[in-house]
Scaffold this motif. Structure first.
Motif, mmCIF file in Angstrom:
data_model
loop_
_atom_site.group_PDB
_atom_site.id
_atom_site.type_symbol
_atom_site.label_atom_id
_atom_site.label_comp_id
_atom_site.label_asym_id
_atom_site.label_seq_id
_atom_site.Cartn_x
_atom_site.Cartn_y
_atom_site.Cartn_z
ATOM 1 N N SER A 128 -4.154 8.353 4.085
ATOM 2 C CA SER A 128 -5.261 7.809 3.290
ATOM 3 C C SER A 128 -6.079 6.843 4.131
ATOM 4 O O SER A 128 -5.567 6.224 5.063
ATOM 5 C CB SER A 128 -4.729 7.046 2.070
ATOM 6 O OG SER A 128 -4.231 7.915 1.111
ATOM 7 N N LEU A 181 -0.310 4.286 -1.037
ATOM 8 C CA LEU A 181 -1.243 5.397 -1.206
ATOM 9 C C LEU A 181 -0.743 6.600 -0.409
ATOM 10 O O LEU A 181 0.142 6.468 0.437
ATOM 11 C CB LEU A 181 -2.637 4.958 -0.751
ATOM 12 C CG LEU A 181 -3.271 3.881 -1.644
ATOM 13 C CD1 LEU A 181 -4.487 3.255 -0.964
ATOM 14 C CD2 LEU A 181 -3.649 4.464 -2.998
ATOM 15 N N TRP A 230 -10.908 1.321 -2.414
ATOM 16 C CA TRP A 230 -10.289 2.406 -1.640
ATOM 17 C C TRP A 230 -11.208 3.614 -1.725
ATOM 18 O O TRP A 230 -11.282 4.283 -2.756
ATOM 19 C CB TRP A 230 -8.907 2.716 -2.206
ATOM 20 C CG TRP A 230 -8.204 3.885 -1.601
ATOM 21 C CD1 TRP A 230 -8.001 4.139 -0.279
ATOM 22 C CD2 TRP A 230 -7.599 4.970 -2.309
ATOM 23 N NE1 TRP A 230 -7.305 5.312 -0.118
ATOM 24 C CE2 TRP A 230 -7.046 5.837 -1.359
ATOM 25 C CE3 TRP A 230 -7.467 5.279 -3.666
ATOM 26 C CZ2 TRP A 230 -6.375 7.007 -1.716
ATOM 27 C CZ3 TRP A 230 -6.799 6.439 -4.018
ATOM 28 C CH2 TRP A 230 -6.252 7.291 -3.047
ATOM 29 N N VAL A 286 0.614 -0.296 -4.867
ATOM 30 C CA VAL A 286 -0.686 0.321 -5.111
ATOM 31 C C VAL A 286 -0.573 1.785 -4.737
ATOM 32 O O VAL A 286 -0.309 2.127 -3.590
ATOM 33 C CB VAL A 286 -1.797 -0.368 -4.291
ATOM 34 C CG1 VAL A 286 -3.136 0.308 -4.540
ATOM 35 C CG2 VAL A 286 -1.860 -1.854 -4.626
ATOM 36 N N LYS A 287 -0.737 2.634 -5.753
ATOM 37 C CA LYS A 287 -0.631 4.084 -5.560
ATOM 38 C C LYS A 287 -1.940 4.740 -5.991
ATOM 39 O O LYS A 287 -2.808 4.086 -6.569
ATOM 40 C CB LYS A 287 0.536 4.627 -6.390
ATOM 41 C CG LYS A 287 1.884 4.022 -5.974
ATOM 42 C CD LYS A 287 3.010 4.591 -6.784
ATOM 43 C CE LYS A 287 3.286 5.990 -6.277
ATOM 44 N NZ LYS A 287 4.518 6.549 -6.811
ATOM 45 N N ASP A 288 -2.043 6.029 -5.758
ATOM 46 C CA ASP A 288 -3.266 6.731 -6.157
ATOM 47 C C ASP A 288 -3.427 6.808 -7.669
ATOM 48 O O ASP A 288 -4.519 7.034 -8.168
ATOM 49 C CB ASP A 288 -3.357 8.111 -5.513
ATOM 50 C CG ASP A 288 -2.176 9.007 -5.831
ATOM 51 O OD1 ASP A 288 -1.197 8.541 -6.452
ATOM 52 O OD2 ASP A 288 -2.227 10.186 -5.440
ATOM 53 N N ASN A 289 -2.360 6.565 -8.439
ATOM 54 C CA ASN A 289 -2.471 6.591 -9.901
ATOM 55 C C ASN A 289 -2.536 5.188 -10.509
ATOM 56 O O ASN A 289 -2.497 5.038 -11.720
ATOM 57 C CB ASN A 289 -1.325 7.389 -10.529
ATOM 58 C CG ASN A 289 0.027 6.710 -10.376
ATOM 59 O OD1 ASN A 289 0.187 5.781 -9.586
ATOM 60 N ND2 ASN A 289 0.997 7.190 -11.123
ATOM 61 N N VAL A 327 -1.557 2.544 4.783
ATOM 62 C CA VAL A 327 -0.389 3.066 4.071
ATOM 63 C C VAL A 327 0.881 2.434 4.642
ATOM 64 O O VAL A 327 1.084 2.409 5.859
ATOM 65 C CB VAL A 327 -0.329 4.602 4.161
ATOM 66 C CG1 VAL A 327 0.937 5.135 3.514
ATOM 67 C CG2 VAL A 327 -1.563 5.222 3.508
ATOM 68 N N TYR A 333 -13.096 4.443 -4.935
ATOM 69 C CA TYR A 333 -12.353 3.871 -6.060
ATOM 70 C C TYR A 333 -12.283 2.354 -5.956
ATOM 71 O O TYR A 333 -12.257 1.796 -4.862
ATOM 72 C CB TYR A 333 -10.926 4.431 -6.096
ATOM 73 C CG TYR A 333 -10.875 5.919 -6.280
ATOM 74 C CD1 TYR A 333 -11.031 6.488 -7.535
ATOM 75 C CD2 TYR A 333 -10.691 6.755 -5.180
ATOM 76 C CE1 TYR A 333 -10.995 7.860 -7.700
ATOM 77 C CE2 TYR A 333 -10.648 8.119 -5.336
ATOM 78 C CZ TYR A 333 -10.807 8.682 -6.597
ATOM 79 O OH TYR A 333 -10.775 10.033 -6.745
ATOM 80 N N MET A 350 -7.232 0.546 2.543
ATOM 81 C CA MET A 350 -7.640 -0.088 1.289
ATOM 82 C C MET A 350 -8.061 -1.519 1.600
ATOM 83 O O MET A 350 -7.399 -2.210 2.370
ATOM 84 C CB MET A 350 -6.453 -0.089 0.321
ATOM 85 C CG MET A 350 -6.697 -0.879 -0.936
ATOM 86 S SD MET A 350 -5.240 -0.934 -2.008
ATOM 87 C CE MET A 350 -4.129 -1.972 -1.053
ATOM 88 N N ASP A 406 0.859 -1.183 0.000
ATOM 89 C CA ASP A 406 0.000 0.000 0.000
ATOM 90 C C ASP A 406 0.897 1.236 0.000
ATOM 91 O O ASP A 406 1.522 1.561 1.005
ATOM 92 C CB ASP A 406 -0.907 -0.019 1.231
ATOM 93 C CG ASP A 406 -1.897 1.140 1.258
ATOM 94 O OD1 ASP A 406 -1.611 2.202 0.666
ATOM 95 O OD2 ASP A 406 -2.948 0.986 1.903
ATOM 96 N N TRP A 433 -7.129 2.893 -11.061
ATOM 97 C CA TRP A 433 -8.358 2.940 -10.296
ATOM 98 C C TRP A 433 -9.504 3.361 -11.203
ATOM 99 O O TRP A 433 -9.311 4.124 -12.146
ATOM 100 C CB TRP A 433 -8.239 3.938 -9.158
ATOM 101 C CG TRP A 433 -7.300 3.537 -8.076
ATOM 102 C CD1 TRP A 433 -6.041 4.010 -7.881
ATOM 103 C CD2 TRP A 433 -7.541 2.600 -7.034
ATOM 104 N NE1 TRP A 433 -5.466 3.420 -6.773
ATOM 105 C CE2 TRP A 433 -6.376 2.544 -6.234
ATOM 106 C CE3 TRP A 433 -8.618 1.780 -6.695
ATOM 107 C CZ2 TRP A 433 -6.264 1.716 -5.126
ATOM 108 C CZ3 TRP A 433 -8.511 0.967 -5.585
ATOM 109 C CH2 TRP A 433 -7.343 0.932 -4.823
#
Length: 135
Positions: free
Chosen positions: A44, A40, A87, A112-115, A67, A90, A47, A38, A132
């Protein structure tokens, strides 16, 4: 259509299109270790993650990652393993282990990232393999 119903439809689609190869499960042996990390943004929300074999549809259980958490499991059969994540609002899915792509690599890393969802076999070079989705 709500986010949750789209997520369920996505999971059903994955199950129907699963392609797997013959099992090579042996006692005490495994094909690879898969890590889902994770990465993120700080602070955050957690997830939710679930991965399962496409051959047996046997799940590894639902996990909650914060995270920085690193969830790992051993690949025990020569089959595609599917992962899905939720998440906030998403959702996304990817092949956590894909025999043609990953056999021969002792460890598979997913960040796993926000993009999106990034793959590496050495934790140095990363390739984005998914992103996502949202309603």
């Amino acid at each position: 259509m709500t986010t949750w119903s789209r997520f369920l439809l996505l999971l059903l689609g994955i199950a129907w299109t699963s392609v797997s190869t013959e099992a090579v499960k042996e006692k005490g042996n495994h094909l690879a270790v898969v890590h889902v990390i994770d990465a993120l943004p700080k602070k955050s929300k957690p997830m939710s993650l679930e991965c399962k074999s496409g051959r047996t549809h046997e799940g590894l259980g639902q996990q909650t990652l914060n995270v920085g958490d690193d969830y790992k499991w051993n690949v025990e059969e020569n089959a595609t393993y599917y992962c899905s994540a939720l998440w906030g609002r998403y959702f996304g899915s990817w092949h956590g282990f894909q025999p043609r792509r990953d056999v021969g690599h002792g460890t598979i890393y997913w960040r796993v990232k926000d993009n999106g969802f990034l793959l590496s076999w050495d934790r140095t070079s990363w390739v984005r393999k998914g992103q996502w989705e949202t309603e």
